[in-house]
Design a protein around this motif. Structure first.
Motif, PDB file in Angstrom:
ATOM      1  N   UNK A 155     -22.638   2.545 -36.610  1.00 20.90           N
ATOM      2  CA  UNK A 155     -22.320   1.123 -36.715  1.00 20.90           C
ATOM      3  C   UNK A 155     -22.418   0.466 -35.336  1.00 20.90           C
ATOM      4  N   UNK A 156     -22.788  -0.809 -35.330  1.00 17.79           N
ATOM      5  CA  UNK A 156     -22.811  -1.594 -34.091  1.00 17.79           C
ATOM      6  C   UNK A 156     -21.682  -2.606 -34.115  1.00 17.79           C
ATOM      7  N   UNK A 157     -20.878  -2.616 -33.048  1.00 20.18           N
ATOM      8  CA  UNK A 157     -19.807  -3.606 -32.944  1.00 20.18           C
ATOM      9  C   UNK A 157     -20.298  -4.899 -32.317  1.00 20.18           C
ATOM     10  N   UNK A 158     -21.263  -4.787 -31.406  1.00 22.04           N
ATOM     11  CA  UNK A 158     -21.786  -5.963 -30.724  1.00 22.04           C
ATOM     12  C   UNK A 158     -23.299  -5.858 -30.645  1.00 22.04           C
ATOM     13  N   UNK A 159     -23.975  -7.017 -30.568  1.00 24.71           N
ATOM     14  CA  UNK A 159     -25.421  -7.006 -30.383  1.00 24.71           C
ATOM     15  C   UNK A 159     -25.784  -6.213 -29.135  1.00 24.71           C
ATOM     16  N   UNK A 160     -25.121  -6.518 -28.028  1.00 24.89           N
ATOM     17  CA  UNK A 160     -25.348  -5.796 -26.775  1.00 24.89           C
ATOM     18  C   UNK A 160     -23.994  -5.333 -26.239  1.00 24.89           C
ATOM     19  N   UNK A 161     -23.713  -4.033 -26.234  1.00 23.66           N
ATOM     20  CA  UNK A 161     -22.389  -3.542 -25.813  1.00 23.66           C
ATOM     21  C   UNK A 161     -22.185  -3.662 -24.304  1.00 23.66           C
ATOM     22  N   UNK A 162     -20.967  -3.301 -23.876  1.00 22.58           N
ATOM     23  CA  UNK A 162     -20.696  -3.175 -22.444  1.00 22.58           C
ATOM     24  C   UNK A 162     -21.522  -2.014 -21.880  1.00 22.58           C
ATOM     25  N   UNK A 163     -21.741  -2.026 -20.573  1.00 19.77           N
ATOM     26  CA  UNK A 163     -22.642  -1.067 -19.935  1.00 19.77           C
ATOM     27  C   UNK A 163     -22.259   0.379 -20.210  1.00 19.77           C
ATOM     28  N   UNK A 164     -20.971   0.701 -20.127  1.00 20.74           N
ATOM     29  CA  UNK A 164     -20.558   2.092 -20.325  1.00 20.74           C
ATOM     30  C   UNK A 164     -20.875   2.573 -21.737  1.00 20.74           C
ATOM     31  N   UNK A 165     -20.707   1.690 -22.735  1.00 26.46           N
ATOM     32  CA  UNK A 165     -21.011   2.059 -24.114  1.00 26.46           C
ATOM     33  C   UNK A 165     -22.511   2.262 -24.301  1.00 26.46           C
ATOM     34  N   UNK A 166     -23.300   1.370 -23.722  1.00 26.37           N
ATOM     35  CA  UNK A 166     -24.758   1.515 -23.801  1.00 26.37           C
ATOM     36  C   UNK A 166     -25.208   2.823 -23.162  1.00 26.37           C
ATOM     37  N   UNK A 192     -23.339 -12.219 -18.614  1.00 22.92           N
ATOM     38  CA  UNK A 192     -22.142 -11.481 -18.197  1.00 22.92           C
ATOM     39  C   UNK A 192     -22.462 -10.175 -17.464  1.00 22.92           C
ATOM     40  N   UNK A 193     -23.747  -9.873 -17.298  1.00 25.76           N
ATOM     41  CA  UNK A 193     -24.201  -8.673 -16.584  1.00 25.76           C
ATOM     42  C   UNK A 193     -23.765  -7.386 -17.277  1.00 25.76           C
ATOM     43  N   UNK A 194     -23.727  -7.422 -18.607  1.00 27.34           N
ATOM     44  CA  UNK A 194     -23.434  -6.204 -19.370  1.00 27.34           C
ATOM     45  C   UNK A 194     -24.599  -5.219 -19.337  1.00 27.34           C
ATOM     46  N   UNK A 195     -25.770  -5.695 -18.939  1.00 26.51           N
ATOM     47  CA  UNK A 195     -26.951  -4.816 -18.901  1.00 26.51           C
ATOM     48  C   UNK A 195     -27.373  -4.563 -17.455  1.00 26.51           C
ATOM     49  N   UNK A 196     -26.444  -4.717 -16.538  1.00 33.47           N
ATOM     50  CA  UNK A 196     -26.735  -4.552 -15.111  1.00 33.47           C
ATOM     51  C   UNK A 196     -27.273  -3.154 -14.815  1.00 33.47           C
ATOM     52  N   UNK A 197     -28.364  -3.117 -14.064  1.00 33.48           N
ATOM     53  CA  UNK A 197     -28.906  -1.847 -13.604  1.00 33.48           C
ATOM     54  C   UNK A 197     -29.811  -1.131 -14.581  1.00 33.48           C
ATOM     55  N   UNK A 198     -30.012  -1.671 -15.777  1.00 32.36           N
ATOM     56  CA  UNK A 198     -30.887  -1.003 -16.743  1.00 32.36           C
ATOM     57  C   UNK A 198     -32.346  -1.304 -16.397  1.00 32.36           C
TER      58      UNK A 198
END
Length: 498
Positions: A155-166, A192-198
């Motif tokens: 299941x997905x809780x968010x379209x784009x999760x927080x970095x640690x979850x990703x 919000x920079x949830x995908x920072x460093x990817x």
């Protein structure tokens, strides 16, 4: 891993190593999930401040704390000298960098394709994943509907999760042999920079229409958030940028993507085009014109909007090394995306479709497609829709206008009203419907509204149930309740067919 090693690449204002003896084994931003030996990243968010939960995290066994609060850091040094501590300026960047280090940098072991845009992200991501899997590649998928780790569906809780979850999902994917990752990147996540460093290998832009102005404020700010994907979020710019040349802001995306190899697609323009398009229910055909040759495409998907989704996914697949013939073979077997023009089986001659359309542009595209499908039978288009609460109010009359302009009958109902009064939301949307003069039935209860719309239909008509798509709950002022548009519609049809 030693605490000092986990923080080696993190930009810190101040750092306390607790003697350098602290060992850490995981990272969390939610104090309720902290385990003994974890790093807890306490960061200020739009709604909550994680710094309020530092004591709780330490009580749970956190071995080190990363905080973006000077006050919290000073208290930590005084009250918990045995705990590793670091003061950072940007909590989400630190969360990404610490997580990547502790998890062994799984993002470096996957070729990441990322999709952004107002509409089409979910479908494009799922189509691309299917194309990659069709040639035997193991994939990770992170999106609105579900998350895939190889063959496992979560299941997905968010379209784009927080970095640690990703990054945890990426790490799980690497363990099962994945070499590819596909994910949706929302404007919220980019801002919000949830995908920072990817490190993104292929970045895909679908389109931009009005949405999320409750968060971004202006269309300019909304676009700027999307463009961050093409600039690189704490990582180099993408190797390839796949851009919808037909979209009004396509040129702006292309300019920002100047450091990438740009592939443009479209029906009116673009280097990769769809020509001789033939649309029918459950079928789409077109000639895929490319700089490397032309190819006939046949897909079980429906509608002009899916031509764009197919073009975007096909370009990305080509960028990831698939041959034209492999793309064409993959499109033959693509599966329906849940809640995206999902046809509910019926035996009474009425076509019932559930779709996620929740902006005026998406609603207009959906109704245009429906009109094309019923044209030969001279059937009617009946559109049911609502507007989400606690979201951009300015799009409510726009959605009402879009529904009224293309439909023969509109049924206006609740979507996810959240903390707002449903009647107030309906009144704002009704303004737009009334401008068109189209007949409109207002029914606050969504289940009753679905039954009303289907019962009003005759053989040859199409009923569009728009707004919630794949969602299995409805969010009300009093809480969240189970609700499935597909199941409710199927129940109504079953009663009528007895």
């Amino acid at each position: 891993m030693r605490w000092m090693d986990a923080m080696a690449r993190v930009s810190v204002a101040e750092f306390a190593s607790a003697g350098g003896l602290v060992e850490v084994g995981g990272v969390e931003y939610d104090s309720r999930r902290v385990k003994r030996g974890d790093v807890f990243v306490a960061m200020r968010g739009g709604v909550a401040d994680g710094n309020r939960y530092i004591e709780s995290a330490i009580a749970q066994g956190a071995a080190a704390i990363v905080t973006d609060s000077r006050e919290a850091y000073d208290v930590l040094r005084l009250m918990h000298p045995e705990v590793g501590a670091a003061l950072v300026e940007r909590g989400r960047r630190a969360l990404a960098e610490v997580s990547a280090a502790i998890l062994g940098h799984p993002e470096r072991k996957l070729a990441l394709s990322a999709v952004t845009g107002t509409n089409g992200k979910t479908t494009t991501a799922l189509l691309l994943e299917q194309m990659l899997r069709s040639v035997g590649r193991q994939c990770v998928l992170i999106g609105t509907i579900e998350t895939h780790v190889g063959d496992e569906v979560r299941d997905s809780e968010h379209t784009t999760p927080e970095a640690s979850d990703t990054l945890r999902v990426f790490a799980d994917g690497v363990k099962v042999g994945a070499t590819e990752a596909v994910m949706e990147m929302s404007s919220h996540a980019l801002e919000q920079e949830r995908v920072w460093g990817l490190p993104v290998d292929v970045a895909i832009f679908t389109n931009l229409t009005q949405d999320h102005l409750d968060y971004h404020g202006t269309m300019e700010a909304y676009l700027a958030a999307k463009l961050r994907l093409f600039e690189g979020e704490g990582a180099p710019a993408p190797r390839v940028a796949v851009v919808n040349a037909d979209d009004a802001v396509g040129e702006a995306v292309i300019r920002i993507a100047g450091r990438s190899n740009v592939m443009t697609y479209g029906l009116a323009g673009g280097d990769y085009r769809a020509e001789d398009v033939v649309l029918a229910a459950g079928e789409t055909r077109f000639l895929f014109k490319t700089p490397k040759g032309d190819l006939a495409i046949h897909s079980p998907l429906t509608g002009r909007v899916n031509v764009y989704n197919l073009l975007a996914a096909s370009c990305a697949a080509l960028a990831r090394g698939l041959a034209l013939e492999q793309v064409a073979a993959a499109t033959e077997g693509l599966r329906q995306v849940p809640g995206r023009f999902q046809v509910v089986p019926s035996r009474n001659g009425v076509t019932v479709v559930v779709d996620y359309a929740h902006t005026d542009d998406a609603l207009r595209n959906l109704i245009t497609l429906a009109r094309e499908l019923v044209k030969e039978q001279r059937g009617r288009v009946i559109t049911l829709f609502g507007c989400g609460g606690d979201r951009d109010r300015t799009k409510r009359p726009r959605m009402g206008r879009a529904a009224g302009e293309g439909s023969d009958l509109v049924v206006l109902t609740s979507d996810n009203p959240r903390s707002e009064e449903p009647a107030a939301i309906l009144d704002e949307a009704l303004v737009g419907v009334k401008e068109t003069g189209t007949e409109c039935i207002v029914e606050e209860d969504r289940a009753t509204a679905i039954a009303t719309a289907i019962r009003a239909a005759k053989a040859g008509d199409i009923v569009l149930i728009a707004g919630k798509g794949h969602e299995k709950v409805q969010i009300l002022k009093g809480g969240t309740v189970p609700f499935d548009d597909v199941a409710v519609a199927a129940g109504v049809l079953a009663e009528l067919e007895r």
